[in-house]
Design an enzyme around this catalytic site. Structure first.
Site, mmCIF file in Angstrom:
data_model
loop_
_atom_site.group_PDB
_atom_site.id
_atom_site.type_symbol
_atom_site.label_atom_id
_atom_site.label_comp_id
_atom_site.label_asym_id
_atom_site.label_seq_id
_atom_site.Cartn_x
_atom_site.Cartn_y
_atom_site.Cartn_z
ATOM 1 N N VAL A 19 51.716 34.708 40.925
ATOM 2 C CA VAL A 19 50.816 35.300 39.934
ATOM 3 C C VAL A 19 49.779 36.173 40.634
ATOM 4 C CG1 VAL A 19 49.225 34.833 38.045
ATOM 5 C CG2 VAL A 19 51.154 33.308 38.441
ATOM 6 N N LYS A 22 51.224 39.523 41.531
ATOM 7 C CA LYS A 22 51.305 40.384 40.347
ATOM 8 C C LYS A 22 49.927 40.882 39.930
ATOM 9 C CE LYS A 22 55.520 38.242 38.548
ATOM 10 N NZ LYS A 22 56.103 37.436 37.442
ATOM 11 N N HIS A 99 44.258 33.034 43.034
ATOM 12 C CA HIS A 99 44.152 32.066 41.952
ATOM 13 C C HIS A 99 44.477 30.670 42.474
ATOM 14 C CE1 HIS A 99 44.209 35.737 39.728
ATOM 15 N NE2 HIS A 99 45.513 35.916 39.817
ATOM 16 N N HIS A 244 51.331 30.620 32.782
ATOM 17 C CA HIS A 244 52.024 30.948 34.038
ATOM 18 C C HIS A 244 53.212 30.029 34.342
ATOM 19 C CE1 HIS A 244 47.969 32.787 35.493
ATOM 20 N NE2 HIS A 244 48.593 33.578 34.658
ATOM 21 N N GLU A 250 56.424 38.414 31.737
ATOM 22 C CA GLU A 250 56.252 39.783 31.248
ATOM 23 C C GLU A 250 56.924 39.977 29.891
ATOM 24 O OE1 GLU A 250 55.959 39.963 35.724
ATOM 25 O OE2 GLU A 250 57.242 38.968 34.274
ATOM 26 N N ARG A 290 37.021 33.559 32.952
ATOM 27 C CA ARG A 290 37.571 33.381 31.603
ATOM 28 C C ARG A 290 37.228 31.973 31.154
ATOM 29 N NH1 ARG A 290 42.961 32.855 32.087
ATOM 30 N NH2 ARG A 290 42.924 30.709 31.305
ATOM 31 N N GLY A 311 43.835 35.521 35.877
ATOM 32 C CA GLY A 311 44.930 36.439 36.139
ATOM 33 C C GLY A 311 44.601 37.857 35.707
ATOM 34 N N TYR A 315 50.303 40.965 31.790
ATOM 35 C CA TYR A 315 50.398 40.081 30.627
ATOM 36 C C TYR A 315 49.246 39.073 30.561
ATOM 37 C CZ TYR A 315 52.474 37.262 34.356
ATOM 38 O OH TYR A 315 52.703 36.607 35.553
#
Length: 346
Positions: A19, A22, A99, A244, A250, A290, A311, A315
């Site tokens: 993750v 990405k 993360h 995740h 995606e 978040r 993230g 997405y």
């Protein structure tokens, strides 16, 4: 004017390595190279640091060079191994796009503090508190913020399964995303749920299942003046939300979709945003986070969790919420850089 030299650290040794890669790829698409000179620092799953050309799919190729963050504050940046000698690259700041464990728990933040390099996002203390859900709840509860009822289970502790108020969630106390999380409907499923959680952390949380909608709020800024993005709602078709965990996220989740802006009343939207800001301030967050909460039918907001570096993928929820509020990821990056350099001057 010279471009700012930004070290972007991604990858890492945690279960959230893919993750993070990405997220870095999405940051690369939105980083203004007219303003910034990026240095892409990829950490392999085995923990090796490499300076690479980009966070693309082949970032671990033979052109990547061994690199380390200098612990010498006078160096203020990277040491790159070049033919048996070190090349020094001075950095203006670091964006730690990491993360989970060793990324959001204060570990990388501690290393950056020792190195004297300014970095975006939460500091050691807030990162460590928010990573440990039991500490998150304890601190929030002391400030009058509603949290689920929970108990902490130590590594070898036995639990009387018959005494729990089912359904409950069993989860690692200090792990990212939904790894090792189980929803337990009855006593017979508790042992396997504890075993699954202990694969990720010796400290486990047993938490009451809170009735209500799962909503989130993106927060950006210093604790004194945070701004909130749009609120989203997780719409579930069945089961529970496993962030995740999909094979190909995606293309969407098999049991959930995100509604942005959330289909809730304006009054509830404002309440969630103000509650998220209060939680952000209480936990000492800065830069970005978040904040996920439960919105109950009676309008009560109950804390779920806080992600101190959420993230940033195509997405992911955080950039969607900020984008819905009129702030694309490129602007989020600009603001993070500006805040980081402003804190450095204080």
């Amino acid at each position: 004017m010279d471009r700012l030299k930004i070290g972007v650290i991604f990858g890492g040794s945690s279960e959230e390595h893919p993750v993070s890669v990405k997220s870095a790829q999405e940051v690369a698409k939105n980083l203004d190279t007219g303003k910034y000179e990026p240095y892409w620092i990829g950490i392999t799953q085995s923990g090796a640091w490499q300076l690479c050309n980009s966070p693309g799919t082949d970032w671990e190729n033979t052109e990547a060079r061994p690199v380390m963050l200098s612990p010498d504050r006078s160096v203020h940046g990277l040491l790159v191994l070049e033919q048996d000698r070190f090349e020094v690259i001075r950095l203006d700041l670091v964006l730690p796009v990491l993360h989970g464990t060793l990324g959001e728990d204060g570990a990388i933040q501690g290393l950056l503090e020792l190195s004297g390099v300014p970095y975006a996002g939460c500091d050691i203390q807030s990162s460590a508190i928010c990573m440990d859900k039991s500490l998150t709840y304890a601190v929030a509860k002391s400030a009058g913020i509603a949290t689920p009822n929970f108990r902490v289970v130590a590594e070898d502790e036995k639990v009387d399964a018959e005494q729990l108020p089912y359904p409950v969630f069993v989860k690692p106390a200090r792990s990212g995303s939904s790894f090792g999380v189980s929803k337990v409907a009855g006593a017979e499923d508790l042992p396997s749920a504890l075993e699954a959680a202990r694969q990720y952390d010796s400290k486990v949380l047993i938490e009451e299942a809170v009735a209500g909608s799962e909503v989130g709020c993106a927060i950006l800024g210093d604790p004194s003046t945070p701004i909130a993005g749009e609120v989203d709602r997780v719409a579930l078709s069945h089961g529970f939300f496993r962030i995740h965990q999909e094979e190909s996220p995606e293309s969407g989740s098999e049991n959930s979709t995100f509604i942005v802006p959330a289909d809730i009343s304006e009054e509830s939207r404002r309440l969630v945003q103000e509650s998220a800001k209060a939680i952000y301030r209480t936990l000492g967050c800065q830069g970005l986070a978040r904040v996920d909460v439960f919105l109950q039918d009676d309008g009560r907001v109950v804390l779920n969790e806080v992600n101190t570096f959420p993230g940033m993928t195509s997405y992911s929820r955080y950039p969607r919420m900020m984008g819905a509020a009129g702030m694309p990821l490129s602007d989020v990056i600009d603001r993070l850089v500006s805040m980081t350099l402003h804190r450095k001057k204080r």
